[in-house]
Design a protein around this motif. Structure first.
Motif, PDB file in Angstrom:
ATOM      1  N   LYS A  51       0.837  -1.209   0.000  1.00  0.00           N
ATOM      2  CA  LYS A  51       0.000   0.000   0.000  1.00  0.00           C
ATOM      3  C   LYS A  51       0.865   1.250   0.000  1.00  0.00           C
ATOM      4  N   ASP A  52       2.016   1.209   0.702  1.00  0.00           N
ATOM      5  CA  ASP A  52       2.877   2.380   0.841  1.00  0.00           C
ATOM      6  C   ASP A  52       4.332   1.907   0.928  1.00  0.00           C
ATOM      7  N   PRO A  53       5.135   2.198  -0.114  1.00  0.00           N
ATOM      8  CA  PRO A  53       6.509   1.669  -0.157  1.00  0.00           C
ATOM      9  C   PRO A  53       7.419   2.181   0.960  1.00  0.00           C
ATOM     10  N   THR A  54       6.978   3.187   1.737  1.00  0.00           N
ATOM     11  CA  THR A  54       7.811   3.632   2.867  1.00  0.00           C
ATOM     12  C   THR A  54       7.434   2.900   4.151  1.00  0.00           C
ATOM     13  N   GLN A  55       6.473   1.969   4.078  1.00  0.00           N
ATOM     14  CA  GLN A  55       6.033   1.233   5.273  1.00  0.00           C
ATOM     15  C   GLN A  55       6.439  -0.243   5.178  1.00  0.00           C
ATOM     16  N   GLY A  56       5.921  -1.050   6.107  1.00  0.00           N
ATOM     17  CA  GLY A  56       6.207  -2.489   6.057  1.00  0.00           C
ATOM     18  C   GLY A  56       7.278  -2.915   7.050  1.00  0.00           C
ATOM     19  N   TYR A  57       7.638  -2.008   7.974  1.00  0.00           N
ATOM     20  CA  TYR A  57       8.566  -2.385   9.039  1.00  0.00           C
ATOM     21  C   TYR A  57       7.837  -2.346  10.377  1.00  0.00           C
ATOM     22  N   ASP A  58       8.524  -2.699  11.442  1.00  0.00           N
ATOM     23  CA  ASP A  58       7.906  -2.836  12.761  1.00  0.00           C
ATOM     24  C   ASP A  58       7.201  -1.533  13.198  1.00  0.00           C
ATOM     25  N   PRO A  59       5.945  -1.636  13.632  1.00  0.00           N
ATOM     26  CA  PRO A  59       5.201  -0.429  14.003  1.00  0.00           C
ATOM     27  C   PRO A  59       5.789   0.320  15.208  1.00  0.00           C
ATOM     28  N   LEU A  60       6.586  -0.350  16.034  1.00  0.00           N
ATOM     29  CA  LEU A  60       7.187   0.324  17.189  1.00  0.00           C
ATOM     30  C   LEU A  60       8.636   0.770  16.942  1.00  0.00           C
ATOM     31  N   LEU A  61       9.100   0.615  15.691  1.00  0.00           N
ATOM     32  CA  LEU A  61      10.506   0.962  15.400  1.00  0.00           C
ATOM     33  C   LEU A  61      10.828   2.391  15.818  1.00  0.00           C
ATOM     34  N   ALA A  62       9.982   3.349  15.410  1.00  0.00           N
ATOM     35  CA  ALA A  62      10.275   4.763  15.675  1.00  0.00           C
ATOM     36  C   ALA A  62      10.339   5.015  17.181  1.00  0.00           C
ATOM     37  N   GLU A  63       9.357   4.462  17.913  1.00  0.00           N
ATOM     38  CA  GLU A  63       9.320   4.683  19.362  1.00  0.00           C
ATOM     39  C   GLU A  63      10.562   4.083  20.045  1.00  0.00           C
ATOM     40  N   ARG A  64      10.945   2.881  19.600  1.00  0.00           N
ATOM     41  CA  ARG A  64      12.134   2.225  20.191  1.00  0.00           C
ATOM     42  C   ARG A  64      13.397   3.024  19.895  1.00  0.00           C
ATOM     43  N   MET A  65      13.573   3.404  18.631  1.00  0.00           N
ATOM     44  CA  MET A  65      14.793   4.118  18.248  1.00  0.00           C
ATOM     45  C   MET A  65      14.866   5.473  18.966  1.00  0.00           C
ATOM     46  N   ALA A  85      11.438  -6.061   9.205  1.00  0.00           N
ATOM     47  CA  ALA A  85      10.294  -6.863   8.739  1.00  0.00           C
ATOM     48  C   ALA A  85      10.304  -6.968   7.211  1.00  0.00           C
ATOM     49  N   ALA A  86       9.254  -6.482   6.541  1.00  0.00           N
ATOM     50  CA  ALA A  86       9.169  -6.627   5.082  1.00  0.00           C
ATOM     51  C   ALA A  86       9.919  -5.527   4.347  1.00  0.00           C
ATOM     52  N   ASN A  87      10.475  -4.557   5.083  1.00  0.00           N
ATOM     53  CA  ASN A  87      11.076  -3.404   4.405  1.00  0.00           C
ATOM     54  C   ASN A  87      12.264  -2.814   5.200  1.00  0.00           C
ATOM     55  N   PRO A  88      13.383  -3.564   5.269  1.00  0.00           N
ATOM     56  CA  PRO A  88      14.538  -3.092   6.051  1.00  0.00           C
ATOM     57  C   PRO A  88      15.067  -1.736   5.568  1.00  0.00           C
ATOM     58  N   ALA A  89      15.041  -1.486   4.266  1.00  0.00           N
ATOM     59  CA  ALA A  89      15.573  -0.215   3.741  1.00  0.00           C
ATOM     60  C   ALA A  89      14.746   0.961   4.257  1.00  0.00           C
ATOM     61  N   ALA A  90      13.432   0.823   4.260  1.00  0.00           N
ATOM     62  CA  ALA A  90      12.572   1.903   4.773  1.00  0.00           C
ATOM     63  C   ALA A  90      12.775   2.072   6.280  1.00  0.00           C
ATOM     64  N   ALA A  91      12.996   0.963   6.995  1.00  0.00           N
ATOM     65  CA  ALA A  91      13.249   1.036   8.437  1.00  0.00           C
ATOM     66  C   ALA A  91      14.568   1.756   8.705  1.00  0.00           C
ATOM     67  N   ALA A  92      15.570   1.489   7.875  1.00  0.00           N
ATOM     68  CA  ALA A  92      16.877   2.146   8.031  1.00  0.00           C
ATOM     69  C   ALA A  92      16.741   3.641   7.749  1.00  0.00           C
ATOM     70  N   ALA A  93      15.979   3.996   6.709  1.00  0.00           N
ATOM     71  CA  ALA A  93      15.790   5.413   6.368  1.00  0.00           C
ATOM     72  C   ALA A  93      15.074   6.133   7.508  1.00  0.00           C
ATOM     73  N   LYS A  94      14.077   5.477   8.087  1.00  0.00           N
ATOM     74  CA  LYS A  94      13.343   6.063   9.209  1.00  0.00           C
ATOM     75  C   LYS A  94      14.280   6.272  10.403  1.00  0.00           C
ATOM     76  N   THR A  95      15.130   5.268  10.666  1.00  0.00           N
ATOM     77  CA  THR A  95      16.077   5.357  11.776  1.00  0.00           C
ATOM     78  C   THR A  95      17.074   6.499  11.544  1.00  0.00           C
ATOM     79  N   ARG A  96      17.533   6.644  10.299  1.00  0.00           N
ATOM     80  CA  ARG A  96      18.441   7.742   9.954  1.00  0.00           C
ATOM     81  C   ARG A  96      17.769   9.091  10.251  1.00  0.00           C
ATOM     82  N   ASP A  97      16.497   9.215   9.849  1.00  0.00           N
ATOM     83  CA  ASP A  97      15.776  10.472  10.074  1.00  0.00           C
ATOM     84  C   ASP A  97      15.633  10.767  11.568  1.00  0.00           C
ATOM     85  N   ILE A  98      15.375   9.723  12.351  1.00  0.00           N
ATOM     86  CA  ILE A  98      15.233   9.903  13.802  1.00  0.00           C
ATOM     87  C   ILE A  98      16.572  10.338  14.399  1.00  0.00           C
ATOM     88  N   ALA A  99      17.661   9.696  13.967  1.00  0.00           N
ATOM     89  CA  ALA A  99      18.999  10.065  14.460  1.00  0.00           C
ATOM     90  C   ALA A  99      19.275  11.531  14.158  1.00  0.00           C
TER      91      ALA A  99
END
Lengths: 447, 104
Positions: A51-65, A85-99
């Motif tokens: 549905k959204d190519p920027t999603q598909g990773y753990d829903p609590l990733l942002a809160e944990r990071m 989960a289904a989208n490690p690259a999007a999870a990494a990009a999200k983590t980079r943005d949080i950092a």
């Protein structure tokens, strides 16, 4: 001898977050590992990614990071997790943005992919393990197929200097084995050490389940401080020796007994625990108390890894409809039983098409079945009726809950608290894939 | 006495397979447990729930047994209709098993 301390920051996707912060701040650890992928998680995350190519990773990733990145950065703790989960690259990009939003600079983040083998599995002549059916016969129903990758791509990412490694499907113990292989320079064919390192991973992967969580049985096995349970730390040596412990002052307990329960958790033959990296042998393991909340573990070994990787296959299976309603006070049991009879008759009368049905009385026989549940003999003060069935469509599934709900005005006296639900079911099967057909890849990003 | 007086237990799940550990509090009680908690008794106890074979593994180094039960989770955790789809509560039922008192 060189030793390192590895902390386990989550035992499942929805786990508590502050014990991980406690580990980062006070655990004197070098690695913080989060194991967050249940069997079905990737199959469901795959839908979110479509549905959204920027999603598909753990829903609590942002809160944990958000909670752990700063203390980890300050103390030089590296993070390894399968929250991709289904989208490690999007999870990494999200983590980079949080950092970046936290003003943390110079963090190197690695996304490990290559576990998605859906196309490979569809095109080859592979079979479903449980049924023997060819995978191709289910092609229209398949939603995901992910191979359990081993430690190798995580080790490679650590060698390249990654501070944070985010994967999709990886064998749970491999998340913990990889830092040990990297730190101690173990060979990928040192089966004895890989077996020992895998045991450490197995013991830690469910986090609080080895520090007194999922253990307490008042009066028989008491555990203090479960509301602020500490998560585990493994102190591992380069020879594969290990001590399990936790942060001083945190809740819970690490004892030989908590370690023994976790050793056998989700284990079949203890002499042959199959992982992508090694067939580990836990059959001679021993635990020895070394001090308060310190248990030494010894005796694991291993044999050469299997030629195939396990693949977790997600498919659209069926629909499940359910309804519940409660009865209490004198005669509650009889009214509950009458309610079940009425619903059973209604489902037949109105022609609800279900391939499987269950009629439970919660508080009486819903967990262990009627034969085991009559032992006490006392009538319960309250019961909860539960009717659940499998259907071929959502509409049909909804009819089951409706027949429970209509008990309000058409059923026994004083029924209350009716609830109903209907859902589609993505279920999981497995297949075995020659390991060379899964090709791990690593993408790096910097904050 | 009950098995619960001398042992503790935890259930695990994978697909349609459930495993239950039985661990002696005191390793001296392990031979008693090994003698009386057999795969046949466990299969009989769970006859309503477990439809496949029950295999017992022994881990004497920690004074424990591990029972692996097939076709035990209503077709698999991810599609089961059961309230406890993971079968996590099964361990408690097993601990209710009668075992003979220790020889004095």
């Amino acid at each position: 001898m060189k030793t390192i301390r590895i902390g386990s920051g989550a035992g499942y996707s929805g786990d508590r977050i502050e014990p991980a912060v406690e580990l980062a701040e006070k655990g004197d650890i070098r690695y913080l590992v989060f194991e967050c992928l249940a069997e079905r998680t990737i199959a469901i995350a795959q839908g979110a990614k479509l549905k959204d190519p920027t999603q598909g990773y753990d829903p609590l990733l942002a809160e944990r990071m958000l909670a752990v990145l700063r203390p980890c950065h300050e103390k030089g703790i590296r993070i390894v997790t399968n929250m991709g989960a289904a989208n490690p690259a999007a999870a990494a990009a999200k983590t980079r943005d949080i950092a970046r939003s936290l003003g943390l600079e110079g963090l190197k983040i690695a996304a490990v992919s290559g576990d998605d083998v859906l196309e490979t599995l569809k095109s080859g002549e592979h079979r479903i393990e449980e049924t023997g059916e060819p995978v191709s016969a289910m092609a229209g129903k398949l939603v995901s197929a992910n191979a359990y990758l081993g430690a190798a791509p995580i080790v490679e990412a650590l060698k390249a200097g990654a501070d944070i490694v985010i994967t999709g499907r990886v064998a749970d113990p491999a998340l913990f084995l990889a830092p040990q292989i990297f730190e101690f320079g173990w060979s990928m064919e040192d089966w004895d050490r890989l077996g020992k390192g895998t045991l450490v991973g197995h013991l830690l992967e469910c986090a609080g389940q080895i520090t007194g969580g999922y253990f307490a049985d008042p009066g028989v096995k008491d555990v203090a401080g479960l509301a602020r349970l500490g998560f585990p730390i493994a102190e591992v040596g380069e020879d594969g020796s290990a001590v399990i412990t936790k942060v001083a002052g945190s809740g819970g307990a690490v004892t030989a007994a908590t370690c023994k329960e976790q050793l056998l958790y989700e284990i079949h033959d203890p002499a042959a625990y199959f992982t992508p990296d090694v067939v580990a042998d836990f059959s001679q393991v021993r635990f020895t108390r070394e001090g308060p909340d310190r248990v030494r573990v010894a005796g694991a070994t291993g044999r050469p890894r299997p030629a195939t990787l396990k693949v977790s296959v997600g498919y659209r299976d069926s629909f499940i409809g359910e309804g519940q309603i409660s009865y209490a006070g004198p005669g509650a049991l009889a009214r509950g039983r009458l309610a079940l009879e009425i619903v059973r008759e209604r489902l037949a009368l109105t022609g609800v098409e279900a391939t499987e049905l269950r009629f439970d009385l919660i508080g009486v026989d819903s967990i262990h079945g009627s034969a085991l549940s009559t032992a006490g003999g006392q009538e319960p003060y309250e019961v909860r009726v539960r009717v659940v069935g499998r259907t071929g469509s959502l509409k049909e599934a909804q009819r089951i809950g409706n027949e429970v709900e209509t008990l309000y005005t058409n059923g026994p006296a004083s029924g209350g608290g009716a609830t109903k639900s209907a859902k589609d079911v993505v279920a999981m099967l497995s297949a075995l894939l020659p390991r060379e057909l899964a090709k791990p890849a690593i993408e790096f990003m910097e904050a | 006495m009950k098995l619960r007086d001398i042992a503790h237990s935890r259930t695990g799940d994978k697909g349609d397979i459930s495993n239950i550990s039985v661990i002696a509090f005191d390793e001296a009680d392990y031979p008693l447990i090994e003698a009386h908690v057999t795969a046949e008794r466990v299969k009989a106890l769970f006859h309503e729930v477990v439809h496949g074979e029950v295999v017992r593994y022994a881990i004497p180094s920690i004074g424990a047994l591990n029972f692996v039960m097939r076709q035990a989770l209503g077709g698999g955790v991810t599609r089961s209709l059961a309230l406890d789809a993971h079968g996590k509560c099964l361990a408690s039922a097993l601990l209710d098993l009668e075992v003979p008192d220790r020889a004095v």
